[in-house]
Design an enzyme around this catalytic site. Sequence first.
Site, PDB file in Angstrom:
ATOM      1  N   SER A  35      51.947  30.180 -16.398  1.00  0.00           N
ATOM      2  CA  SER A  35      50.522  30.080 -16.725  1.00  0.00           C
ATOM      3  C   SER A  35      49.738  29.081 -15.882  1.00  0.00           C
ATOM      4  CB  SER A  35      50.345  29.735 -18.205  1.00  0.00           C
ATOM      5  OG  SER A  35      50.754  30.807 -19.009  1.00  0.00           O
ATOM      6  N   LYS A  50      42.682  21.945 -20.388  1.00  0.00           N
ATOM      7  CA  LYS A  50      42.860  23.243 -21.020  1.00  0.00           C
ATOM      8  C   LYS A  50      42.693  23.108 -22.529  1.00  0.00           C
ATOM      9  CE  LYS A  50      46.236  27.081 -21.157  1.00  0.00           C
ATOM     10  NZ  LYS A  50      47.556  27.543 -20.687  1.00  0.00           N
ATOM     11  N   SER A  76      47.927  31.882 -18.409  1.00  0.00           N
ATOM     12  CA  SER A  76      46.870  31.728 -19.391  1.00  0.00           C
ATOM     13  C   SER A  76      45.868  30.637 -19.065  1.00  0.00           C
ATOM     14  CB  SER A  76      47.514  31.420 -20.753  1.00  0.00           C
ATOM     15  OG  SER A  76      48.234  30.182 -20.703  1.00  0.00           O
TER      16      SER A  76
END
Length: 521
Positions: A197, A77, A173
């Site tokens: 997330s 990420k 997210s």
Amino acid sequence: SMERTSLIHISAELKAGTISSVEVLEKCVERMTAIRPLNAFVHEALSEAHTDALASDQRRAASQSLGPLDGVPVAVKDNFCTSRGPTSAGSGALAGFRAGYDATVVKRLRAAGAIVVGKTNMDEFGMGSFNLHSHHGPCINPCLLRPQSGAECEEETWAQVAASPFARVAGGSSGGSAVAVSTGCVFGALGSDTGGSVRLPASYTGIVGLKPTYGRLSRWGLVAYTSSMDTPGIFARSVPDVQVLFQALDGPDPLDSATAEVSLPRPVLQLTSQSERPLQGVKVGIPAEYLVSEVSAASRAAWTVAANAAQAAGASLIPVSLPTTQAALAAYYILAPAEAASNLARYDGIRYGARNDSLTAEEEKVLAEAEGEGAGLYSFTRSAAFGPQVQRRLLVGTYALSSEMVGPFFQQAQKVRRCVAQDFQAAFAQVDLLLTPAAPDCAPLVSEALSLSPAESCAVDVMTVPASLAGLPALALPVLQPGNQLGELKEMPIGVQLIGPRFTDEYLLAVGEQIMIQLSS
């Protein structure tokens, strides 16, 4: 099909020599190229990945393999710092930023031989539930099209998915990491979980997502959002795959004082050895407070299916109560913005972050008169660097920390957080684990998500936030994965969530694996 091949399987193939790491990487790159319209990756490190794959093959030829992750492609990420390539955390505030070092979890992946192929899309600074609030654009759910024949889709087909009026959100997210795993671009990926997330995108895309106990995985090198809740998380296509990744990443880190010391006593829970009923003696709690009107029929169905699977494997289902759950979401959306307001104060264009120097002399004069000399650059830079979602949360957090409001808002939210943790503690005195929905519903249409009010968007996290407030490990399992065709869908993947006491991550994974085995039998 790459999207159905597990990390465990490809690791065994590499060990047996039936395929090389370079060949595996080439297949992954083909998938990455095909799904570019979904916007899962924001940076691709393919040249460096090829060098790493060659080195992995050389180690294996010399009988010096580093373990099950050696030569296996993974993704990271974009809020984890990496020595290769940029780190933007999905924000214009960090445009062009290069850390020059690896976050601890990235360093441990590389030490295990894993090949980092790129950085994945995310909501700006981790603030969002849909991965629509990114400086790099939205990330699209691939599950609108999941071919049943095993044939790989071409890039043009994925472009149709991204442009379709029926396109669905990937979840946030950590949507980019979830999409990268679910489409077969990589065999595992790092995400971060502050209030859901990892678990929400895992549920939306039909894969497994783990939020470990706060303190099991190091946060060093993770761009901060809410420091007391930020937790590195793991995506993979099966529970055993998650276990392999977790073992490589777990452990204390002298660079992160929040990580647990090795000597810290951890509860040890054992599963029975009975093969037909492996969960015999395991007590699974069903919290009444999670059965709210917002939970859709599909989510309730997934919850029921998972509960029945656990019971069929020998577990006992026991009703429990978590009375403070209804206040958890409100407390989270006071505490998280408040910590974010403090953490993101550094991005002022002077000490840190991108600077916006495009102010005209007239604009500088107006801002100087309104805010004082030098303040114009500060406010103008932050207004240009942060998206509306981040600005909104920073305003809420700053207000909650003001001298007049810190008592009735921030301190009150801290009390609620303590009550949430005490509720879980009381529940775990009766049961070993809790089983809840992972999300109120399946992934919404992009158009629907964009039309939601800020309060409605926040409500999507209602199932995942309580475990985050208490720092507990939670595992999202893909329970319902119907086959779909391109077009208007009535069904999408949706998962459930297992929650355990602190530091029972291995036990949580073991129970989750047995539930998935029961579902597949």
